[in-house]
Design an enzyme around this catalytic site. Structure first.
Site, PDB file in Angstrom:
ATOM      1  N   GLU A 171      75.053  19.887  38.801  1.00 64.50           N
ATOM      2  CA  GLU A 171      73.748  19.684  38.174  1.00 64.50           C
ATOM      3  C   GLU A 171      73.343  20.914  37.359  1.00 64.50           C
ATOM      4  O   GLU A 171      73.494  22.051  37.812  1.00 64.50           O
ATOM      5  CB  GLU A 171      72.712  19.428  39.280  1.00 64.50           C
ATOM      6  CG  GLU A 171      71.288  19.228  38.795  1.00 64.50           C
ATOM      7  CD  GLU A 171      70.293  19.099  39.950  1.00 64.50           C
ATOM      8  OE1 GLU A 171      69.163  18.663  39.699  1.00 64.50           O
ATOM      9  OE2 GLU A 171      70.658  19.454  41.094  1.00 64.50           O
ATOM     10  N   CYS A 184      71.566  15.176  42.878  1.00 61.79           N
ATOM     11  CA  CYS A 184      71.047  16.030  43.946  1.00 61.79           C
ATOM     12  C   CYS A 184      70.116  15.289  44.917  1.00 61.79           C
ATOM     13  O   CYS A 184      70.566  14.550  45.781  1.00 61.79           O
ATOM     14  CB  CYS A 184      70.359  17.246  43.340  1.00 61.79           C
ATOM     15  SG  CYS A 184      70.236  18.653  44.475  1.00 61.79           S
ATOM     16  N   LYS A 234      67.109  11.683  36.369  1.00 62.72           N
ATOM     17  CA  LYS A 234      66.868  11.843  37.808  1.00 62.72           C
ATOM     18  C   LYS A 234      65.553  11.173  38.224  1.00 62.72           C
ATOM     19  O   LYS A 234      64.479  11.519  37.746  1.00 62.72           O
ATOM     20  CB  LYS A 234      66.826  13.332  38.145  1.00 62.72           C
ATOM     21  CG  LYS A 234      66.800  13.664  39.627  1.00 62.72           C
ATOM     22  CD  LYS A 234      66.880  15.188  39.785  1.00 62.72           C
ATOM     23  CE  LYS A 234      66.961  15.618  41.242  1.00 62.72           C
ATOM     24  NZ  LYS A 234      67.063  17.094  41.348  1.00 62.72           N
TER      25      LYS A 234
END
Length: 292
Positions: A45, A153, A121
């Protein structure tokens, strides 16, 4: 039909914001030496968005670095994937949205030189991250190989994300990570759990120290570890994912026992889910592409 996905998961230190794509290109080329027949290379990321050492992740620096998806940074990355003839996930980028938003956006670039897919995200790590949340799940077909789902994540902490990707047909979930905190040990458990309950491969690649906690991991559809980094040192994980394992596990069951996608029988009643103001409907439980 044999469907094998040779991949490299690069546990690497973030590169500084503003470095030319050519510098990253050298890093990708060096990684490919570890497994020259690799078809997919994955970086952590925000790999191209390091902010000094240690990484300060200053909001103003991230804001200033954001570009739209048709900007020069993404165009350069697209050309890199084409030049190297690989599928490339360069981590995620700071994207300037069409209405000025700041998105944390994962990219997957094709060997043909196309932006094959992107994912904003959905679950930024609040209250610490400045990003606006995305609202769409993303899967990408790798012709002749299989289907991958994109995941960033903190998304791994929400089982609905992995379940939705699996239901959409993802056979491999690519979870790019920038975890700098002690909860990486819990994320390793989540990687295995998400693989087991959805019967998919999970590739969770974290950034290296001193910024990140490392401990990247590649997990098979039964939760077995195929490759892992024991610490936070920069290193490359290599694996050849046999995507036919998805069919075997879903047909015969995890450990030849459990077949969660085949749970319901024809005509059974729906299970109300008040937490979602919805329901599990046996008629739509299994993925559209699933063949029991």
């Amino acid at each position: 039909m044999q469907r094998t996905l040779p991949l490299i998961a690069a546990q690497a230190r973030p590169r500084l914001i503003g470095e030319p794509v050519s510098a990253f290109a050298d890093e990708v080329k060096e990684a490919l030496q570890a497994q020259p027949h690799t078809k997919l290379v994955v970086f952590p990321e925000l790999h191209l968005f390091g902010d000094e050492n240690p990484d300060l992740q200053r909001i103003e620096m991230l804001q200033e670095s954001a570009e739209p998806l048709d900007g020069p940074r993404v165009k350069g990355l697209i050309q890199l994937a084409k030049d190297l003839n690989i599928w490339l996930v360069p981590g995620s980028v700071c994207e300037r949205g069409p209405e000025g938003q700041l998105f944390n956006t994962q990219l997957i670039l094709s060997p043909e030189g196309e932006l094959a897919g992107y994912y904003r995200k959905i679950f930024p790590w609040r209250p610490f991250e400045p990003y606006d949340p995305g609202d769409k799940f993303t899967i990408v077909d790798l012709p002749g190989i299989g289907r991958v789902g994109l995941n960033i994540c903190y998304d791994a902490w929400y089982p609905e994300v992995s379940r939705q990707l699996a239901w959409m047909g993802a056979e491999v979930i690519i979870n790019v990570v920038k975890t700098t905190t002690p909860d990486r040990k819990q994320e390793l458990i989540l990687a295995k759990a998400n693989a087991i309950v959805n019967q998919v491969f999970v590739v969770s690649v974290n950034c290296a120290g001193p910024t990140g906690k490392g401990q990247s991991i590649i997990v098979d559809p039964e939760g077995n570890t195929l490759a892992e980094a024991p610490d936070d040192a920069s290193q490359l994980l290599t694996a050849e994912l046999d995507l036919a394992a998805i069919d075997r596990v879903r047909t015969h069951g995890t450990e030849n026992l459990n077949r969660p996608w085949s749970q319901f029988r024809e005509g059974e009643a729906a299970v109300e889910l008040s937490v979602y103001q919805g329901r599990i409907n046996p008629a739509t439980w299994t993925p559209p592409s699933y063949k029991p």
